[in-house]
Write a protein that holds these residues in place. Structure first.
Motif, PDB file in Angstrom:
ATOM      1  N   PHE A  35      13.265   8.293  29.910  1.00  0.00           N
ATOM      2  CA  PHE A  35      11.977   8.058  30.562  1.00  0.00           C
ATOM      3  C   PHE A  35      11.630   6.582  30.698  1.00  0.00           C
ATOM      4  CE2 PHE A  35       7.344   7.418  30.187  1.00  0.00           C
ATOM      5  CZ  PHE A  35       6.972   7.964  31.408  1.00  0.00           C
ATOM      6  N   PHE A  36      11.810   5.785  29.627  1.00  0.00           N
ATOM      7  CA  PHE A  36      11.402   4.384  29.678  1.00  0.00           C
ATOM      8  C   PHE A  36      12.262   3.582  30.647  1.00  0.00           C
ATOM      9  CE2 PHE A  36       9.619   5.598  25.493  1.00  0.00           C
ATOM     10  CZ  PHE A  36       8.300   5.304  25.776  1.00  0.00           C
ATOM     11  N   ALA A  37      13.512   4.003  30.857  1.00  0.00           N
ATOM     12  CA  ALA A  37      14.353   3.324  31.847  1.00  0.00           C
ATOM     13  C   ALA A  37      13.828   3.564  33.252  1.00  0.00           C
ATOM     14  CB  ALA A  37      15.793   3.826  31.728  1.00  0.00           C
ATOM     15  N   LEU A  38      13.247   4.740  33.464  1.00  0.00           N
ATOM     16  CA  LEU A  38      12.733   5.105  34.782  1.00  0.00           C
ATOM     17  C   LEU A  38      11.554   4.236  35.190  1.00  0.00           C
ATOM     18  CD1 LEU A  38      12.585   7.083  37.183  1.00  0.00           C
ATOM     19  CD2 LEU A  38      11.255   8.617  35.732  1.00  0.00           C
ATOM     20  N   ARG A  39      10.756   3.805  34.240  1.00  0.00           N
ATOM     21  CA  ARG A  39       9.514   3.109  34.549  1.00  0.00           C
ATOM     22  C   ARG A  39       9.726   1.781  35.281  1.00  0.00           C
ATOM     23  NH1 ARG A  39       6.104   2.592  29.206  1.00  0.00           N
ATOM     24  NH2 ARG A  39       4.527   1.880  30.693  1.00  0.00           N
ATOM     25  N   GLY A  40      10.848   1.105  35.010  1.00  0.00           N
ATOM     26  CA  GLY A  40      11.037  -0.224  35.593  1.00  0.00           C
ATOM     27  C   GLY A  40      11.705  -0.240  36.955  1.00  0.00           C
ATOM     28  N   VAL A  41      12.165   0.914  37.439  1.00  0.00           N
ATOM     29  CA  VAL A  41      12.918   0.925  38.692  1.00  0.00           C
ATOM     30  C   VAL A  41      12.040   0.502  39.871  1.00  0.00           C
ATOM     31  CG1 VAL A  41      14.239   2.357  40.295  1.00  0.00           C
ATOM     32  CG2 VAL A  41      14.537   2.635  37.852  1.00  0.00           C
ATOM     33  N   ALA A  42      10.802   0.959  39.890  1.00  0.00           N
ATOM     34  CA  ALA A  42       9.906   0.603  41.001  1.00  0.00           C
ATOM     35  C   ALA A  42       9.710  -0.911  41.067  1.00  0.00           C
ATOM     36  CB  ALA A  42       8.567   1.310  40.842  1.00  0.00           C
ATOM     37  N   LEU A  43       9.598  -1.578  39.900  1.00  0.00           N
ATOM     38  CA  LEU A  43       9.439  -3.031  39.868  1.00  0.00           C
ATOM     39  C   LEU A  43      10.692  -3.717  40.405  1.00  0.00           C
ATOM     40  CD1 LEU A  43       7.926  -5.602  39.059  1.00  0.00           C
ATOM     41  CD2 LEU A  43       8.845  -5.322  36.738  1.00  0.00           C
ATOM     42  N   LEU A  44      11.860  -3.201  40.047  1.00  0.00           N
ATOM     43  CA  LEU A  44      13.103  -3.781  40.539  1.00  0.00           C
ATOM     44  C   LEU A  44      13.224  -3.619  42.048  1.00  0.00           C
ATOM     45  CD1 LEU A  44      15.819  -5.104  40.180  1.00  0.00           C
ATOM     46  CD2 LEU A  44      16.749  -2.896  39.439  1.00  0.00           C
ATOM     47  N   VAL A  45      12.888  -2.442  42.562  1.00  0.00           N
ATOM     48  CA  VAL A  45      12.935  -2.213  44.010  1.00  0.00           C
ATOM     49  C   VAL A  45      11.969  -3.154  44.726  1.00  0.00           C
ATOM     50  CG1 VAL A  45      12.455  -0.534  45.837  1.00  0.00           C
ATOM     51  CG2 VAL A  45      13.726   0.171  43.805  1.00  0.00           C
ATOM     52  N   GLU A  46      10.811  -3.397  44.114  1.00  0.00           N
ATOM     53  CA  GLU A  46       9.838  -4.339  44.686  1.00  0.00           C
ATOM     54  C   GLU A  46      10.416  -5.754  44.724  1.00  0.00           C
ATOM     55  OE1 GLU A  46       5.641  -6.214  43.181  1.00  0.00           O
ATOM     56  OE2 GLU A  46       5.847  -4.024  43.043  1.00  0.00           O
ATOM     57  N   THR A  47      11.139  -6.145  43.665  1.00  0.00           N
ATOM     58  CA  THR A  47      11.782  -7.456  43.633  1.00  0.00           C
ATOM     59  C   THR A  47      12.838  -7.571  44.723  1.00  0.00           C
ATOM     60  OG1 THR A  47      11.398  -7.641  41.250  1.00  0.00           O
ATOM     61  CG2 THR A  47      13.100  -9.060  42.193  1.00  0.00           C
ATOM     62  N   ILE A  48      13.621  -6.519  44.917  1.00  0.00           N
ATOM     63  CA  ILE A  48      14.636  -6.510  45.970  1.00  0.00           C
ATOM     64  C   ILE A  48      13.973  -6.684  47.341  1.00  0.00           C
ATOM     65  CG2 ILE A  48      16.381  -5.087  47.131  1.00  0.00           C
ATOM     66  CD1 ILE A  48      16.906  -3.794  44.361  1.00  0.00           C
ATOM     67  N   ASP A  49      12.838  -6.014  47.540  1.00  0.00           N
ATOM     68  CA  ASP A  49      12.114  -6.146  48.809  1.00  0.00           C
ATOM     69  C   ASP A  49      11.635  -7.581  49.030  1.00  0.00           C
ATOM     70  OD1 ASP A  49      12.483  -3.476  49.422  1.00  0.00           O
ATOM     71  OD2 ASP A  49      10.537  -2.837  48.639  1.00  0.00           O
TER      72      ASP A  49
END
Length: 295
Positions: A191-205
């Motif tokens: 679960f805790f690994a899942l939480r940061g994916v949206a932030l990483l995708v935002e950084t990629i954008d």
């Protein structure tokens, strides 16, 4: 009142068996044909700001699997911990490293490239010196593009370049994203690994908008999956719901063979070539090639 049958419906059971862990129909990815020539390389950054999600394990074993299919691969250790270098048996002291290339002490990347025991797989090593790079690069002109300039010099020699990023979103990771054509996000089924994916995708954008308009999300790779636990299955289901087809069909299961292979400084396809984990990384290589995300 008639008895209710407890015999499972054959067609339903067969349909369930034909679904992979991601809930989608299983796909057989073909063995790719050999290449008649090599280069220019497609650069893939393996990124996740959370540590311990399988970035280095994936860099090593994806690189070895691509090499097994005849691709020329360069793995770039971009983490001061140097785990990729250790996992491939590379020397890290008294030799040129990625740090020397970033600060300009070594001009030609070929001086830092080491061959590995895997035919077709080379590595640029890293050591703790790389931790000083962020401070050194702060005042550099176009500091986000330094790695891209380094890799451009050897791109014609390889089919794929894999950058194993450190677990942060600092200047080194931004350099890796600026240099890359695609990003592969290893994601632990927790679960805790899942939480940061949206932030990483935002950084990629943001990198796409400001520094590298060509960067693509090559896929999210579920790692450390344990089909026996409800938690793993629920996390994977949530990832698929949130990111759809960006989630790769290949899923990497948890196994003690990975740390054993790391101790032996050997990719899994050499350490235990018939193990399901070795086949999983071969499937990942075939899937990325089928998607056009690798040569």
């Amino acid at each position: 009142m008639g008895r209710v049958s407890t015999t499972p419906n054959t067609s339903t059971a067969q349909a369930a068996a034909d679904l992979g862990p991601t809930g989608r129909p299983r796909t057989t990815f073909p063995v790719p044909p050999k290449l008649s020539s090599h280069g220019p390389a497609r650069i893939i950054s393996l990124c996740n700001q959370k540590g311990g999600v399988g970035k280095t394990t994936t860099s090593i074993n994806l690189g070895a699997s691509l090499a097994e299919y005849g691709r020329r691969v360069l793995a770039v250790d971009f983490d001061p911990q140097g785990a990729l270098s250790a996992g491939l048996g590379a020397r890290t002291h008294d030799v040129p490293t990625i740090y020397d290339l970033l600060i300009g002490e070594v001009k030609d990347p070929r001086q830092a490239i080491q061959s590995t025991r895997v035919e077709g797989l080379d590595v640029i090593p890293a050591n703790i010196d790389l931790s000083a790079a962020e401070v050194h690069l702060v005042n550099e002109v176009a500091r986000e593009q330094i790695l891209a300039r380094v890799l451009r010099k050897v791109s014609a020699d390889y089919d794929v370049i894999l950058i194993d990023c450190q677990p942060s979103l600092g200047i080194l990771t931004v350099n890796a994203l600026t240099a890359a054509h695609g990003v592969l996000i290893p994601l632990e089924c927790e679960f805790f690994a899942l939480r940061g994916v949206a932030l990483l995708v935002e950084t990629i954008d943001k990198v796409r908008d400001r520094l590298n308009e060509d960067i693509e999300l090559d896929g999210i790779l579920a790692t450390m999956y344990d089909s026996r636990t409800l938690h793993s299955r629920e996390v994977l289901e949530r990832v698929v719901d949130a990111f759809g087809d960006s989630v790769l069909e290949t899923v990497i299961s948890r196994t003690v063979k990975f740390p054993d292979a790391s101790v032996a400084a050997s990719p899994i396809n050499q350490f235990a070539p018939t193990h399901p984990a070795a086949e999983a990384y071969r499937q990942l290589a075939r899937e990325l090639i089928s998607r056009g995300a690798a040569a």
